[in-house]
Design a protein around this motif. Structure first.
Motif, PDB file in Angstrom:
ATOM      1  N   ALA A  87       0.835  -1.208   0.000  1.00 57.56           N
ATOM      2  CA  ALA A  87       0.000   0.000   0.000  1.00 57.56           C
ATOM      3  C   ALA A  87       0.866   1.253   0.000  1.00 57.56           C
ATOM      4  CB  ALA A  87      -0.933  -0.010   1.211  1.00 57.56           C
ATOM      5  N   GLY A  88       1.930   1.249   0.780  1.00 60.39           N
ATOM      6  CA  GLY A  88       2.843   2.396   0.810  1.00 60.39           C
ATOM      7  C   GLY A  88       3.505   2.619  -0.542  1.00 60.39           C
ATOM      8  N   LEU A  89       3.899   1.545  -1.199  1.00 62.03           N
ATOM      9  CA  LEU A  89       4.488   1.660  -2.527  1.00 62.03           C
ATOM     10  C   LEU A  89       3.468   2.204  -3.525  1.00 62.03           C
ATOM     11  CD1 LEU A  89       6.831   1.192  -4.479  1.00 62.03           C
ATOM     12  CD2 LEU A  89       6.037  -1.161  -4.754  1.00 62.03           C
ATOM     13  N   ALA A  90       2.237   1.704  -3.430  1.00 57.15           N
ATOM     14  CA  ALA A  90       1.180   2.191  -4.320  1.00 57.15           C
ATOM     15  C   ALA A  90       0.952   3.694  -4.124  1.00 57.15           C
ATOM     16  CB  ALA A  90      -0.114   1.418  -4.078  1.00 57.15           C
ATOM     17  N   LEU A  91       0.991   4.146  -2.882  1.00 56.24           N
ATOM     18  CA  LEU A  91       0.840   5.587  -2.619  1.00 56.24           C
ATOM     19  C   LEU A  91       2.038   6.361  -3.155  1.00 56.24           C
ATOM     20  CD1 LEU A  91      -0.592   5.582   1.022  1.00 56.24           C
ATOM     21  CD2 LEU A  91      -1.835   6.030  -1.106  1.00 56.24           C
ATOM     22  N   ALA A  92       3.231   5.804  -2.969  1.00 59.95           N
ATOM     23  CA  ALA A  92       4.453   6.504  -3.385  1.00 59.95           C
ATOM     24  C   ALA A  92       4.547   6.656  -4.898  1.00 59.95           C
ATOM     25  CB  ALA A  92       5.682   5.765  -2.860  1.00 59.95           C
ATOM     26  N   ILE A  93       4.000   5.713  -5.657  1.00 58.24           N
ATOM     27  CA  ILE A  93       4.090   5.811  -7.123  1.00 58.24           C
ATOM     28  C   ILE A  93       2.855   6.470  -7.739  1.00 58.24           C
ATOM     29  CG2 ILE A  93       5.665   3.851  -7.306  1.00 58.24           C
ATOM     30  CD1 ILE A  93       3.282   2.161  -8.279  1.00 58.24           C
ATOM     31  N   ASN A  94       1.936   6.908  -6.892  1.00 56.76           N
ATOM     32  CA  ASN A  94       0.744   7.596  -7.380  1.00 56.76           C
ATOM     33  C   ASN A  94       1.037   9.098  -7.419  1.00 56.76           C
ATOM     34  OD1 ASN A  94      -1.717   9.030  -7.471  1.00 56.76           O
ATOM     35  ND2 ASN A  94      -2.820   7.286  -6.625  1.00 56.76           N
ATOM     36  N   PRO A  95       1.222   9.653  -8.616  1.00 60.93           N
ATOM     37  CA  PRO A  95       1.582  11.077  -8.697  1.00 60.93           C
ATOM     38  C   PRO A  95       0.551  11.998  -8.045  1.00 60.93           C
ATOM     39  CG  PRO A  95       1.782  10.024 -10.853  1.00 60.93           C
ATOM     40  CD  PRO A  95       1.144   9.026  -9.934  1.00 60.93           C
ATOM     41  N   SER A  96      -0.727  11.658  -8.146  1.00 66.01           N
ATOM     42  CA  SER A  96      -1.754  12.513  -7.534  1.00 66.01           C
ATOM     43  C   SER A  96      -1.610  12.533  -6.021  1.00 66.01           C
ATOM     44  CB  SER A  96      -3.156  12.012  -7.903  1.00 66.01           C
ATOM     45  OG  SER A  96      -3.377  12.157  -9.274  1.00 66.01           O
ATOM     46  N   PHE A  97      -1.402  11.346  -5.424  1.00 61.03           N
ATOM     47  CA  PHE A  97      -1.263  11.297  -3.964  1.00 61.03           C
ATOM     48  C   PHE A  97      -0.040  12.087  -3.524  1.00 61.03           C
ATOM     49  CE2 PHE A  97       0.350   9.595  -0.007  1.00 61.03           C
ATOM     50  CZ  PHE A  97      -0.777   9.677   0.803  1.00 61.03           C
ATOM     51  N   VAL A  98       1.089  11.859  -4.177  1.00 65.18           N
ATOM     52  CA  VAL A  98       2.323  12.555  -3.790  1.00 65.18           C
ATOM     53  C   VAL A  98       2.169  14.056  -3.983  1.00 65.18           C
ATOM     54  CG1 VAL A  98       4.783  12.842  -4.325  1.00 65.18           C
ATOM     55  CG2 VAL A  98       3.780  10.544  -4.260  1.00 65.18           C
ATOM     56  N   GLY A  99       1.622  14.448  -5.122  1.00 59.76           N
ATOM     57  CA  GLY A  99       1.470  15.876  -5.404  1.00 59.76           C
ATOM     58  C   GLY A  99       0.558  16.579  -4.417  1.00 59.76           C
ATOM     59  N   TRP A 100      -0.598  15.979  -4.149  1.00 62.17           N
ATOM     60  CA  TRP A 100      -1.549  16.615  -3.233  1.00 62.17           C
ATOM     61  C   TRP A 100      -1.081  16.545  -1.787  1.00 62.17           C
ATOM     62  CZ3 TRP A 100      -4.687  20.118  -4.698  1.00 62.17           C
ATOM     63  CH2 TRP A 100      -5.236  20.096  -5.975  1.00 62.17           C
ATOM     64  N   THR A 101      -0.306  15.525  -1.456  1.00 60.81           N
ATOM     65  CA  THR A 101       0.214  15.423  -0.090  1.00 60.81           C
ATOM     66  C   THR A 101       1.218  16.528   0.193  1.00 60.81           C
ATOM     67  OG1 THR A 101      -0.130  13.040  -0.056  1.00 60.81           O
ATOM     68  CG2 THR A 101       1.457  13.902   1.509  1.00 60.81           C
ATOM     69  N   LEU A 102       1.984  16.900  -0.820  1.00 63.63           N
ATOM     70  CA  LEU A 102       3.033  17.902  -0.618  1.00 63.63           C
ATOM     71  C   LEU A 102       2.634  19.292  -1.104  1.00 63.63           C
ATOM     72  CD1 LEU A 102       6.119  15.724  -1.608  1.00 63.63           C
ATOM     73  CD2 LEU A 102       5.237  16.236   0.683  1.00 63.63           C
ATOM     74  N   ALA A 103       1.375  19.472  -1.490  1.00 67.44           N
ATOM     75  CA  ALA A 103       0.929  20.752  -2.046  1.00 67.44           C
ATOM     76  C   ALA A 103       0.709  21.826  -0.989  1.00 67.44           C
ATOM     77  CB  ALA A 103      -0.355  20.552  -2.850  1.00 67.44           C
TER      78      ALA A 103
END
Length: 181
Positions: A87-103
């Motif tokens: 699940a963590g890997l899936a989140l890490a490779i999801n550009p939307s999750f990473v982008g919105w998490t760090l926005a």
């Protein structure tokens, strides 16, 4: 935090509204503590950029811990760890999750609160403790925080009643009704 109200900058007109009072409150408290939007620069990054990103990373850690806890109620220890890593890997490779998490917006807080709700409801469902007052109250509190984070968080008010309905039996109709109420 400085008494100007909800404005884009001091002296400007008030914004017409905002949809994230919990996130605003958190940033206000951090500002009052001198940790956010005070002109501090760490490693060349201004605090108004760094602090929300660090909050996003902290919320991601909360999400992973919640996933591990939820998976731990359903699977063996090894399988729960593996599921959490996947699940963590899936989140890490999801550009939307990473982008919105760090926005710098409230999205990681929202996701972390959804994960906390899962930690309340999944073990209760697995352990057949859905009708306990503790589960009802905790899930209600988390849903309130979700709604204060974003208005669409109110949709999660349906999670607990749906879980109760899924475990409804003739013998527990009264208790189910009371728990939902």
């Amino acid at each position: 935090a400085e008494g100007y109200g909800i404005v884009h900058q001091p002296g400007a007109e008030s914004v017409e509204g905002y949809s994230n009072p919990l996130w605003t409150a958190i940033l206000t408290v951090l500002h009052l503590l001198g940790l956010f939007d005070h002109g501090n620069v760490v490693a060349g990054i201004p605090d108004y950029v760094l602090v929300p990103r660090l909050l996003g990373i902290a919320c991601t850690v909360v999400i992973l811990l919640c996933l591990r806890r939820s998976f731990g109620t359903m699977f063996s220890r090894a399988a729960a760890v593996t599921a959490t890593l996947v699940a963590g890997l899936a989140l890490a490779i999801n550009p939307s999750f990473v982008g919105w998490t760090l926005a710098g917006l409230e999205n990681p807080l929202y996701a972390a609160l959804v994960a906390v709700l899962a930690v309340v409801l999944v073990p209760a469902a697995v352990g057949r403790r859905v009708l306990s007052a503790k589960v009802a109250v905790l899930s209600s509190m988390v849903v309130l925080l979700l709604a204060l984070t974003r208005p669409d968080g109110l949709i999660f008010v349906l999670a607990y009643p749906m879980l109760v309905a899924a475990q409804l039996r003739r013998t527990n109709v009264g208790a189910s009704f009371r728990a939902v109420l």
